[in-house]
Write a protein that holds these residues in place. Structure first.
Motif, PDB file in Angstrom:
ATOM      1  N   HIS A  46       0.847  -1.200   0.000  1.00  0.00           N
ATOM      2  CA  HIS A  46       0.000   0.000   0.000  1.00  0.00           C
ATOM      3  C   HIS A  46       0.880   1.245   0.000  1.00  0.00           C
ATOM      4  CE1 HIS A  46      -3.623  -2.262   0.130  1.00  0.00           C
ATOM      5  NE2 HIS A  46      -3.195  -2.959   1.172  1.00  0.00           N
ATOM      6  N   VAL A 125      -4.730   0.943   8.249  1.00  0.00           N
ATOM      7  CA  VAL A 125      -5.545   0.483   9.373  1.00  0.00           C
ATOM      8  C   VAL A 125      -5.326  -1.017   9.637  1.00  0.00           C
ATOM      9  CG1 VAL A 125      -7.895   0.372  10.289  1.00  0.00           C
ATOM     10  CG2 VAL A 125      -7.201   2.295   8.842  1.00  0.00           C
ATOM     11  N   VAL A 145     -12.117  10.347   8.344  1.00  0.00           N
ATOM     12  CA  VAL A 145     -11.156  11.455   8.344  1.00  0.00           C
ATOM     13  C   VAL A 145     -11.976  12.729   8.545  1.00  0.00           C
ATOM     14  CG1 VAL A 145      -9.129  12.436   7.234  1.00  0.00           C
ATOM     15  CG2 VAL A 145      -9.944  10.164   6.532  1.00  0.00           C
ATOM     16  N   THR A 163     -12.419   9.310   2.760  1.00  0.00           N
ATOM     17  CA  THR A 163     -12.100   8.001   2.164  1.00  0.00           C
ATOM     18  C   THR A 163     -12.297   6.864   3.170  1.00  0.00           C
ATOM     19  OG1 THR A 163      -9.760   8.352   2.658  1.00  0.00           O
ATOM     20  CG2 THR A 163     -10.489   8.918   0.434  1.00  0.00           C
ATOM     21  N   PRO A 165     -11.650   4.430   5.810  1.00  0.00           N
ATOM     22  CA  PRO A 165     -11.291   3.014   5.707  1.00  0.00           C
ATOM     23  C   PRO A 165     -11.982   2.129   6.748  1.00  0.00           C
ATOM     24  CG  PRO A 165      -9.496   4.236   6.715  1.00  0.00           C
ATOM     25  CD  PRO A 165     -10.542   5.253   6.347  1.00  0.00           C
ATOM     26  N   LEU A 179      -8.868  -7.990   6.445  1.00  0.00           N
ATOM     27  CA  LEU A 179      -9.572  -7.191   5.438  1.00  0.00           C
ATOM     28  C   LEU A 179      -9.286  -5.726   5.759  1.00  0.00           C
ATOM     29  CD1 LEU A 179     -11.732  -7.331   3.128  1.00  0.00           C
ATOM     30  CD2 LEU A 179     -13.455  -7.039   4.908  1.00  0.00           C
ATOM     31  N   PHE A 181      -9.526  -1.815   3.725  1.00  0.00           N
ATOM     32  CA  PHE A 181      -9.625  -1.002   2.503  1.00  0.00           C
ATOM     33  C   PHE A 181     -10.270   0.335   2.796  1.00  0.00           C
ATOM     34  CE2 PHE A 181     -13.248  -4.098   2.409  1.00  0.00           C
ATOM     35  CZ  PHE A 181     -14.283  -3.203   2.664  1.00  0.00           C
ATOM     36  N   ASN A 278      -7.993  11.706  11.982  1.00  0.00           N
ATOM     37  CA  ASN A 278      -8.674  10.421  11.932  1.00  0.00           C
ATOM     38  C   ASN A 278      -9.475  10.176  13.211  1.00  0.00           C
ATOM     39  OD1 ASN A 278      -6.135   8.713  10.037  1.00  0.00           O
ATOM     40  ND2 ASN A 278      -8.261   8.917   9.448  1.00  0.00           N
ATOM     41  N   LEU A 320      -7.828 -15.435  -3.617  1.00  0.00           N
ATOM     42  CA  LEU A 320      -7.067 -15.051  -2.427  1.00  0.00           C
ATOM     43  C   LEU A 320      -8.004 -14.763  -1.268  1.00  0.00           C
ATOM     44  CD1 LEU A 320      -4.525 -12.513  -4.029  1.00  0.00           C
ATOM     45  CD2 LEU A 320      -4.143 -14.941  -3.512  1.00  0.00           C
ATOM     46  N   ALA A 321      -7.497 -14.926  -0.053  1.00  0.00           N
ATOM     47  CA  ALA A 321      -8.240 -14.525   1.146  1.00  0.00           C
ATOM     48  C   ALA A 321      -7.806 -13.113   1.531  1.00  0.00           C
ATOM     49  CB  ALA A 321      -7.939 -15.494   2.281  1.00  0.00           C
ATOM     50  N   ASP A 324      -3.985 -11.982   1.998  1.00  0.00           N
ATOM     51  CA  ASP A 324      -2.993 -12.798   1.277  1.00  0.00           C
ATOM     52  C   ASP A 324      -2.087 -11.946   0.400  1.00  0.00           C
ATOM     53  OD1 ASP A 324      -4.081 -15.020   2.394  1.00  0.00           O
ATOM     54  OD2 ASP A 324      -4.869 -15.886   0.533  1.00  0.00           O
ATOM     55  N   GLU A 326      -1.230  -8.875   0.660  1.00  0.00           N
ATOM     56  CA  GLU A 326      -0.270  -8.105   1.459  1.00  0.00           C
ATOM     57  C   GLU A 326       0.862  -9.019   1.952  1.00  0.00           C
ATOM     58  OE1 GLU A 326      -3.551  -7.821   1.641  1.00  0.00           O
ATOM     59  OE2 GLU A 326      -3.866  -5.710   1.140  1.00  0.00           O
TER      60      GLU A 326
HETATM   61  P1  NAD Z   1      -7.244  -2.151  -1.681  1.00  0.00           P
HETATM   62  O1  NAD Z   1      -8.236  -1.665  -2.665  1.00  0.00           O
HETATM   63  O2  NAD Z   1      -5.906  -2.588  -2.192  1.00  0.00           O
HETATM   64  O3  NAD Z   1      -7.922  -3.384  -0.904  1.00  0.00           O
HETATM   65  C1  NAD Z   1      -7.155  -4.076   0.035  1.00  0.00           C
HETATM   66  C2  NAD Z   1      -7.965  -5.223   0.624  1.00  0.00           C
HETATM   67  O4  NAD Z   1      -8.438  -6.088  -0.421  1.00  0.00           O
HETATM   68  C3  NAD Z   1      -7.088  -6.091   1.509  1.00  0.00           C
HETATM   69  O5  NAD Z   1      -7.864  -6.640   2.557  1.00  0.00           O
HETATM   70  C4  NAD Z   1      -6.585  -7.154   0.553  1.00  0.00           C
HETATM   71  O6  NAD Z   1      -6.133  -8.330   1.204  1.00  0.00           O
HETATM   72  C5  NAD Z   1      -7.821  -7.382  -0.266  1.00  0.00           C
HETATM   73  N1  NAD Z   1      -7.506  -7.884  -1.615  1.00  0.00           N
HETATM   74  C6  NAD Z   1      -6.724  -7.274  -2.537  1.00  0.00           C
HETATM   75  N2  NAD Z   1      -6.673  -8.018  -3.658  1.00  0.00           N
HETATM   76  C7  NAD Z   1      -7.426  -9.113  -3.419  1.00  0.00           C
HETATM   77  C8  NAD Z   1      -7.768 -10.261  -4.208  1.00  0.00           C
HETATM   78  N3  NAD Z   1      -7.293 -10.438  -5.437  1.00  0.00           N
HETATM   79  N4  NAD Z   1      -8.597 -11.181  -3.659  1.00  0.00           N
HETATM   80  C9  NAD Z   1      -9.076 -11.005  -2.393  1.00  0.00           C
HETATM   81  N5  NAD Z   1      -8.788  -9.946  -1.615  1.00  0.00           N
HETATM   82  C10 NAD Z   1      -7.972  -9.026  -2.119  1.00  0.00           C
HETATM   83  O7  NAD Z   1      -6.980  -1.085  -0.506  1.00  0.00           O
HETATM   84  P2  NAD Z   1      -7.238   0.492  -0.553  1.00  0.00           P
HETATM   85  O8  NAD Z   1      -8.691   0.766  -0.536  1.00  0.00           O
HETATM   86  O9  NAD Z   1      -6.411   1.062  -1.670  1.00  0.00           O
HETATM   87  O10 NAD Z   1      -6.625   0.946   0.848  1.00  0.00           O
HETATM   88  C11 NAD Z   1      -5.219   1.045   1.003  1.00  0.00           C
HETATM   89  C12 NAD Z   1      -4.837   1.368   2.414  1.00  0.00           C
HETATM   90  O11 NAD Z   1      -5.190   2.720   2.695  1.00  0.00           O
HETATM   91  C13 NAD Z   1      -5.496   0.540   3.514  1.00  0.00           C
HETATM   92  O12 NAD Z   1      -4.446   0.025   4.321  1.00  0.00           O
HETATM   93  C14 NAD Z   1      -6.321   1.548   4.324  1.00  0.00           C
HETATM   94  O13 NAD Z   1      -6.369   1.276   5.701  1.00  0.00           O
HETATM   95  C15 NAD Z   1      -5.561   2.822   4.046  1.00  0.00           C
HETATM   96  N6  NAD Z   1      -6.379   4.044   4.218  1.00  0.00           N
HETATM   97  C16 NAD Z   1      -6.164   4.812   5.324  1.00  0.00           C
HETATM   98  C17 NAD Z   1      -6.874   5.985   5.489  1.00  0.00           C
HETATM   99  C18 NAD Z   1      -6.662   6.838   6.710  1.00  0.00           C
HETATM  100  O14 NAD Z   1      -7.307   7.873   6.816  1.00  0.00           O
HETATM  101  N7  NAD Z   1      -5.815   6.483   7.617  1.00  0.00           N
HETATM  102  C19 NAD Z   1      -7.819   6.380   4.535  1.00  0.00           C
HETATM  103  C20 NAD Z   1      -8.020   5.569   3.418  1.00  0.00           C
HETATM  104  C21 NAD Z   1      -7.280   4.391   3.264  1.00  0.00           C
END
Ligand code: NAD
Length: 361
Positions: A46, A125, A145, A163, A165, A179, A181, A278, A320-321, A324, A326
């Motif tokens: 990420h 997160v 946020v 956004t 999460p 999980l 996202f 946050n 994938l689960a 996985d 990551e």
């Molecule tokens: P993402 O779209 O990559 O989704 C990640 C999730 O999907 C994970 O659980 C991953 O294991 C699962 N996944 C990915 N590919 C898969 C597959 N092929 N099959 C099954 N599961 C799969 O993530 P994102 O939305 O881009 O978020 C990225 C990061 O940004 C996260 O760590 C999130 O916590 C963080 N975030 C933080 C903030 C904040 O304010 N702190 C705000 C937004 C996002």
């Protein structure tokens, strides 16, 4: 990895980032926490939440937008529930404090609910789900946020949500599930990357005020120079919530639980609050206290194995689960280094040089 990336070994990257935060005024423990967390996001794949954030974090520290050395204050303590105020401390400092409290209370009572408000950017997160897993606990985290409006609700063309999460961690022995996202179709960091000529956005990631779907970063940032900062408040469009009405509904609940209930505030209406922060509402459950741990682990593990046996639509992409991808990326990057966009690496080196931190670059 493609030649346009700079490949930096994980220990070297962590060391330089630790030194940067030390030179910026954080003590050794906080500097290490921040660098380990940011590097952890890169290792998980990420990059939008990884070391690319260093220049912005340092600016936030220097401008007083985020404060070093804070201890989250306990506002309410009901034993199995608590509310903490992060006092705009670094998210990597105050979020672990909230998570550690939640873990301790769940190990004592079987369950715990902990709210955190006014935290600096808490980053990836999933790391907090991983901490709970390490203690043998299931956890669910709703995050928002406060003060950041970027995402249009399903059916709308105006920004209303952050956004926001969401993460769930499940501690199956030898096979943890994580999980994690953003509830936006893409994280804002991905729009930024696309605006710098990096990976293009999905065709439906953004929405224009007239309802047209867009993959053009100008929809979010308006006009911007080729090199230089991007300001989301200059754009007229919005990022879309993921998953149509369902993802939009989950984002709504993140704002309600992490923003309204904690008292940290929702994404909007935009007020003159001066800073974004946050909020997080976390639930912790101890399977050991619940009385079904053995069945939970056996049934859960058998179920994961069965799902993983699903015939793939594309033989090159097995099912994938959660977590996985990551774990695979982490193993690869620990062995082979962290690929960084040259601009990202240069911007970190610039901060290092400005603060007098020696670099090899
Ligand atoms: P993402 O779209 O990559 O989704 C990640 C999730 O999907 C994970 O659980 C991953 O294991 C699962 N996944 C990915 N590919 C898969 C597959 N092929 N099959 C099954 N599961 C799969 O993530 P994102 O939305 O881009 O978020 C990225 C990061 O940004 C996260 O760590 C999130 O916590 C963080 N975030 C933080 C903030 C904040 O304010 N702190 C705000 C937004 C996002």
């Amino acid at each position: 990895m493609a030649a346009e990336y700079v490949n930096v070994p994980a220990p070297a990257l962590e060391a330089v980032v630790t030194k940067i935060f030390g030179a910026a005024g954080c003590d050794g423990a906080e500097s290490t926490r921040i660098s380990t967390h940011l590097l952890g996001a890169n290792l998980a794949g990420h990059d939008s939440h990884g070391v690319a954030r260093v220049p912005r974090y340092v600016e936030w520290l220097e401008s007083g937008f985020v404060l070093k050395g804070q201890t989250a204050e306990i506002i309410t303590d009901g034993g199995c529930f608590a509310l903490l105020d992060g006092k705009f401390g670094f998210g990597q400092t105050v979020a672990p404090q909230a998570v550690e409290l939640g873990i301790a209370r769940a190990l004592q009572h079987g369950i715990a609910v902990v709210g955190l408000r006014n935290a600096g950017h808490i980053g990836r997160v999933g790391e907090y789900s991983e901490k709970a897993i390490a203690a043998g606990l299931i956890s669910v985290h709703f995050v928002n946020v406060a003060g950041s409006v970027l995402v249009a609700p399903f059916g709308g063309v105006e920004r209303r949500f952050s956004t926001a999460p969401f993460s769930v961690g499940v501690p199956l022995p030898g096979r943890p599930l994580i999980l994690d996202f953003a509830t936006s179709l893409v994280a804002e960091g991905k729009v930024l990357v696309a605006s710098n000529g990096g990976k293009e956005l999905p065709h439906d990631a953004l929405i224009e005020p007239d309802g047209r779907l867009s993959a053009d970063p100008h929809t979010l940032y308006g006009d911007y120079p080729q090199i230089g900062p991007r300001n989301p408040s200059n754009g007229k469009g919005a990022i879309r919530a993921f998953g149509e009405h369902k993802g939009s509904g989950l984002a709504f609940m993140c704002e309600m639980l992490a923003g309204a209930l904690t008292g940290g505030g929702t994404s909007g209406p935009v007020e003159a609050r001066g800073r974004i922060a946050n909020g997080m509402l976390s639930f912790y459950v101890s399977p050991a206290h619940f009385g079904t741990q053995a069945e939970f682990e056996a049934t859960g593990r058998a179920y994961v194995d069965w799902v993983m046996e699903t015939a793939p639509a594309d033989p090159a992409s097995p099912v994938l689960a959660p977590g996985d991808k990551e774990a695979q990326t982490r193993a690869d990057r620990l062995a082979n280094g962290v690929p960084l966009q040259p601009d990202t690496w240069e911007s970190i080196l610039q901060v290092a040089r400005r603060l007098g931190v020696p670099t090899n670059g």
